[in-house]
Design a protein around this motif. Structure first.
Motif, short mmCIF file in Angstrom:
data_model
loop_
_atom_site.label_atom_id
_atom_site.label_comp_id
_atom_site.label_asym_id
_atom_site.label_seq_id
_atom_site.Cartn_x
_atom_site.Cartn_y
_atom_site.Cartn_z
N UNK A 1 -46.77 -28.42 37.23
CA UNK A 1 -47.65 -29.17 36.33
C UNK A 1 -48.62 -30.06 37.10
N UNK B 1 -53.33 -32.57 37.32
CA UNK B 1 -52.77 -31.86 36.16
C UNK B 1 -53.82 -31.44 35.14
N UNK C 1 -52.81 -26.00 32.10
CA UNK C 1 -51.43 -25.74 31.71
C UNK C 1 -51.12 -26.64 30.53
N UNK D 1 -47.92 -38.99 31.11
CA UNK D 1 -47.96 -37.73 31.86
C UNK D 1 -48.51 -36.62 30.96
N UNK E 1 -47.58 -33.05 38.23
CA UNK E 1 -47.14 -34.43 38.04
C UNK E 1 -46.40 -34.94 39.27
N UNK F 1 -42.34 -29.90 37.39
CA UNK F 1 -43.33 -30.97 37.47
C UNK F 1 -44.31 -30.73 38.62
N UNK G 1 -52.21 -36.76 30.84
CA UNK G 1 -52.82 -36.17 32.03
C UNK G 1 -52.90 -34.66 31.88
N UNK G 2 -51.79 -34.08 31.41
CA UNK G 2 -51.76 -32.63 31.24
C UNK G 2 -52.73 -32.21 30.14
#
Lengths: 353, 291
Positions: free
Chosen positions: A50, A72, A77, B186, A52, A47, B189-190
């Protein structure tokens, strides 16, 4: 595609430090598996790659770019979560195309890439379905499709197979490995399952309590574990460990367990009288005449091989042999050990001698 | 069989109460809607008059004007409540000192009876004694008089409803936000989504059922607002705040026009069902059908 460099990375939650200076180098195109028991920090590390999770110290580079403070969405990625994290209100096609839509790519390009990914992953039939109408394996593939269309620098996988049944897990393992061979993108993959790590990785990073215990190719870790933890974690069933000391015998030095069991020693730097842990893998033990006398406790035939649990004094020793053993519990048989297969560890430091 | 009997036995009190206080009055109102009935008039008989009440309703300027201001009132009140309620819910999702205290305090309007809310707002907005006209005059030189300005009266009723009912929206939105799984956010976001894109593409669609349920509740409530407004403005000035509930009340009680009032009630019920059904069809049904 890019390499990833993790340098002296530290993570603190308030005053509690959970990651203690982790260093890992990931080459471009490499398949790296982070493995360890739960709570070892492998998911946290992923994480952090990443973005996060913020890092409290050290640095992470993707390609040549320092990404410590890069959000992120700008790290280029793609990540596959254990829960798949599909958008429940979007169809399979919308899920896969979402990163492209966010990047404001033209519709035709999105459609083309979605179809390409769906084709690779055998999802073409399901493009109009919603996630709730898919099986676990299909959802898993949608999550991978969403990662593929990005054509990212690095793929991150967080225990992606943990929610699948055993059979599907094996199939998906092969599919992910095949995908890696086809795309050649760097992959960082987290799992607690050492078999997954062994079968998929180019390089394994074994972690425990926020530290890297050992980094190496799967077979290197298997053959040359640096300490008791790695020796016990890699390989299934796990290595046998017997505690004892180095003793002088009539035919040179031997290992003598606390119960007086004498076992052959490889050439070693250990000194006489040193407290050691003696490690031997079950598959390196053979059954035959003239071996160490042990009493059979349980015999587990699986067809291709037979697992024998036997006792010598207090020590329960596990052996796996190709032949079919017809010993009854309580019967005495001989375990033969080749000294070359033995790994010795210091009792106190648990490090390899 | 045994458990079935027991089930009916346990349900019985509720069913009896519901029957006498829900079912019978409902059909009674529908039945009355087709009759003329002025119980306090010289001739208090209930006389069947067919669809005359409904025919009168269609040409009743009072009713049509009331319908218009009601729609405006409901639209502005519910929309504002949703926006402020969502913003407050998002604020309460974060951690800040005194969060539990503020969250409790902000729900206090919910436990107040509408008639009290109406009284308080009347006190606060009455020219010469109210705190609000006082401050508006001191600070902006604006003369607020809800007894004269139709727009001011309308605005104050909307603000009063927002003040009273936003906490309900906040609570349902908090419940919806708390129950959302963290992973898709999440993931988004990625996937390169910024905050605005996450809101429109992920958050909003995922809490859509909760929003819709909240809108239904608030819509039904706002459509039958009576006491607060009656207390505050009495439906005036003129008929600027004579919302449907107020209109029905005035037809039935001061005018004792029970038959006609019943007809309006039936129409309001029908309207509520139609609006909710339209919202449901527009927002929820297409998704279920595709799935």
């Amino acid at each position: 595609m890019a390499n990833v460099a993790i340098r002296d990375v530290i993570k603190r939650y308030g005053s509690v430090q959970v990651m203690h200076g982790v260093d890992v180098d990931i080459e471009d195109g490499e398949f790296v598996v982070l493995v360890g028991p739960s709570g070892c920090g492998k998911s946290t590390l992923l994480r952090m790659i990443a973005g996060l999770e913020a890092i409290s110290g050290g640095e992470i580079r993707i390609g040549d770019r320092l990404v410590n403070d890069v959000p992120p969405k700008e790290r280029d990625i793609a990540m596959v979560f254990q829960s798949y994290a599909l958008y429940p209100h979007k169809t399979v096609a919308e899920n896969i195309g979402f990163p492209l839509k966010m990047a404001k790519r033209p519709k035709a390009e999105i459609a083309e890439k979605v179809n390409y990914a769906a084709d690779i992953l055998d999802l073409t039939k399901y493009l109009d379905r919603y996630p709730k109408a898919l099986s676990g394996g299909q959802r898993q593939r949608v999550a991978m499709g969403r990662a593929i269309v990005r054509d990212p620098q690095v793929f991150l996988f967080d225990e992606p197979l943990s929610n699948l049944d055993a059979k599907l897990r094996v199939t998906m393992r092969v599919e992910i490995k095949e995908l890696h061979q086809r795309l050649g993108t760097t992959i960082v993959y987290v799992t607690h399952d050492q078999i997954e790590a062994m079968t998929m990785a180019d390089k394994i990073v074994v972690m425990r309590d926020g530290r890297v215990e050992q980094i190496g190719a799967p077979l290197d870790l298997y053959d040359d574990p640096r300490n008791v933890f790695v020796a016990g974690f890699i390989g299934s069933p796990s290595m046998n460990f017997i505690h004892g000391t180095i003793a002088g015998g009539t035919q040179g030095r031997v290992f003598r367990s606390h119960e007086g069991l004498e076992l052959p020693l490889p050439p070693t730097a250990a000194v006489e009288g040193q407290e050691v842990t003696y490690g031997i893998r079950p598959e390196h033990i053979s059954v035959g005449e003239g071996g160490i006398p042990v009493k059979v406790v349980v015999v587990e035939p699986t067809g291709s091989e037979t697992q024998v649990f036997a006792r010598s004094g207090k020590n329960l020793i596990d052996a796996i042999v190709k032949e079919r053993i017809r010993a009854r519990p309580g019967e005495e048989i001989g375990f033969r050990i080749d000294a070359a297969d033995v790994r010795l560890f210091d009792r106190k430091t648990e490090q390899r001698i | 069989m045994q458990s079935n009997k027991l089930g009916w036995f346990l349900l019985a009190p509720t069913l009896v109460v519901l029957f006498f206080f829900g079912v019978i009055p409902f059909f009674y109102v529908v039945w009355l809607a087709f009759h003329q009935w002025n119980p306090f008039a010289v001739n208090p008989e209930i006389v069947f008059n067919g669809a005359a009440n409904f025919r009168q309703l269609v040409f009743d300027q009072g009713f049509l004007a009331s319908l218009g201001v009601t729609i405006a009132f409901v639209f502005f009140a519910v929309t504002t409540e949703l926006i402020i309620g969502y913003a407050l819910a998002q604020a309460f999702m974060r951690d800040f000192p005194g969060k539990a205290f503020f969250r409790t305090i902000h729900t206090l309007p919910l436990i107040m009876a509408p008639i009290i809310v109406g009284s308080i707002w009347k006190l606060m907005t009455t020219p010469s004694i109210g705190i609000i006209p006082q401050f508006l005059d001191n600070w902006f030189g604006y003369d607020l008089n809800i007894g004269q300005s139709a727009l001011a009266a309308f605005t104050v009723t909307v603000i009063m409803d927002v003040w009273h009912w936003t906490p309900l929206v906040t609570l349902t939105m908090i419940a919806a936000l708390v129950s959302l799984p963290p992973d898709p956010f999440e993931q988004a976001q990625i996937d390169g989504a910024n905050k605005r894109q996450i809101f429109w593409h992920i958050t909003l669609p995922m809490i859509r059922p909760a929003i819709l349920a909240t809108v239904f509740i608030r819509l039904m409530d706002a459509l039958r607002t009576v006491d607060e407004v009656l207390m505050l403005t009495g439906g005036g000035p003129g008929s600027a705040t004579r919302y449907l509930g107020v209109h029905i009340f005035k037809e039935v009680f001061p005018k004792t026009n029970y038959g006609y009032g019943s007809a309006v009630s039936v129409i309001v019920l029908y309207l509520t069902i139609v609006v909710c059904w339209l919202l449901f069809v527009a927002l929820i049904a297409p998704r279920n059908k595709k799935g």
